[in-house]
Scaffold this active site. Structure first.
Site, PDB file in Angstrom:
ATOM      1  N   GLU A   1       3.864  -3.519  -0.043  1.00  0.00           N
ATOM      2  CA  GLU A   1       4.181  -3.386   1.368  1.00  0.00           C
ATOM      3  C   GLU A   1       5.107  -4.536   1.737  1.00  0.00           C
ATOM      4  O   GLU A   1       4.906  -5.667   1.271  1.00  0.00           O
ATOM      5  CB  GLU A   1       2.882  -3.461   2.188  1.00  0.00           C
ATOM      6  CG  GLU A   1       3.090  -3.391   3.696  1.00  0.00           C
ATOM      7  CD  GLU A   1       1.768  -3.437   4.485  1.00  0.00           C
ATOM      8  OE1 GLU A   1       0.727  -3.839   3.918  1.00  0.00           O
ATOM      9  OE2 GLU A   1       1.806  -3.072   5.681  1.00  0.00           O
TER      10      GLU A   1
ATOM     11  N   HIS B   1      -0.646 -10.444   2.913  1.00  0.00           N
ATOM     12  CA  HIS B   1      -2.039 -10.087   2.617  1.00  0.00           C
ATOM     13  C   HIS B   1      -2.125  -9.308   1.317  1.00  0.00           C
ATOM     14  O   HIS B   1      -1.140  -8.781   0.824  1.00  0.00           O
ATOM     15  CB  HIS B   1      -2.696  -9.289   3.753  1.00  0.00           C
ATOM     16  CG  HIS B   1      -2.017  -7.995   4.084  1.00  0.00           C
ATOM     17  ND1 HIS B   1      -1.003  -7.891   5.014  1.00  0.00           N
ATOM     18  CD2 HIS B   1      -2.206  -6.736   3.620  1.00  0.00           C
ATOM     19  CE1 HIS B   1      -0.608  -6.634   5.092  1.00  0.00           C
ATOM     20  NE2 HIS B   1      -1.317  -5.904   4.248  1.00  0.00           N
TER      21      HIS B   1
ATOM     22  N   HIS C   1      -2.882  -2.675  -2.460  1.00  0.00           N
ATOM     23  CA  HIS C   1      -1.485  -3.103  -2.343  1.00  0.00           C
ATOM     24  C   HIS C   1      -1.395  -4.581  -2.020  1.00  0.00           C
ATOM     25  O   HIS C   1      -2.381  -5.217  -1.669  1.00  0.00           O
ATOM     26  CB  HIS C   1      -0.720  -2.269  -1.313  1.00  0.00           C
ATOM     27  CG  HIS C   1      -1.154  -2.439   0.117  1.00  0.00           C
ATOM     28  ND1 HIS C   1      -2.067  -1.615   0.727  1.00  0.00           N
ATOM     29  CD2 HIS C   1      -0.803  -3.348   1.056  1.00  0.00           C
ATOM     30  CE1 HIS C   1      -2.236  -1.996   1.990  1.00  0.00           C
ATOM     31  NE2 HIS C   1      -1.494  -3.055   2.220  1.00  0.00           N
TER      32      HIS C   1
HETATM   33 CO    CO Z   1      -1.293  -3.825   4.231  1.00  0.00          CO
END
Ligand code: CO
Length: 138
Positions: free
Chosen positions: A130, A7, A79
């Site tokens: 991430e 994502h 992020h």
């Molecule tokens: Co995230």
């Protein structure tokens, strides 16, 4: 080592308003909001077919994205999350290569109930990364 983009996360000042806009203006599928107290955020996921957009707003006084929103009052890209098959092997490889894992360096459980870590943005051209351990085929 890294797999697909799981994502892309966008910090927003008002999650309900942002979710409504994605649903109504973009005609997107938006999940129900979910609070993640351990991460200090409240999130929804927008399903775009090939990946997901995570919209996040601060939750609680010590939210890590509160300072980000102070600097970016309209919100902004926060992020990007990549998938790996083996998070401990990835962390070993990354730290041996000089990348810094944020926090105490140990994985936390992320928004999908899977272990995640965050890498220092200074080690990746100003981008917070991430890494999520994703079981094959998920
Ligand atoms: Co995230």
């Amino acid at each position: 080592m890294i797999g697909r983009v799981n994502h892309i996360a966008i910090a927003v000042p008002d999650l309900d308003r942002a979710a409504r806009r994605y649903r109504q203006l973009l005609g997107a599928q938006v999940s129900a909001p979910k609070s993640l107290p351990e991460h200090g955020v409240r999130v929804v996921f927008v399903d775009t077919g090939n990946t997901k957009i995570e919209l996040l707003e601060p939750l609680g006084p010590n939210s890590p994205i509160a300072a980000f929103l102070e600097r970016n009052r309209d919100g902004g890209m926060h992020h990007i999350c990549y998938e790996v098959a083996d998070l401990s092997a990835a962390v070993r490889q990354l730290t041996e290569g000089g990348a810094r894992v944020l926090g105490d360096g140990r994985p936390k459980i992320g928004a999908h109930g899977l272990p995640v870590i965050f890498l220092h943005p200074k080690d990746f051209d100003g981008t917070l990364i991430e890494i999520e351990e994703t079981a094959p085929g998920q």
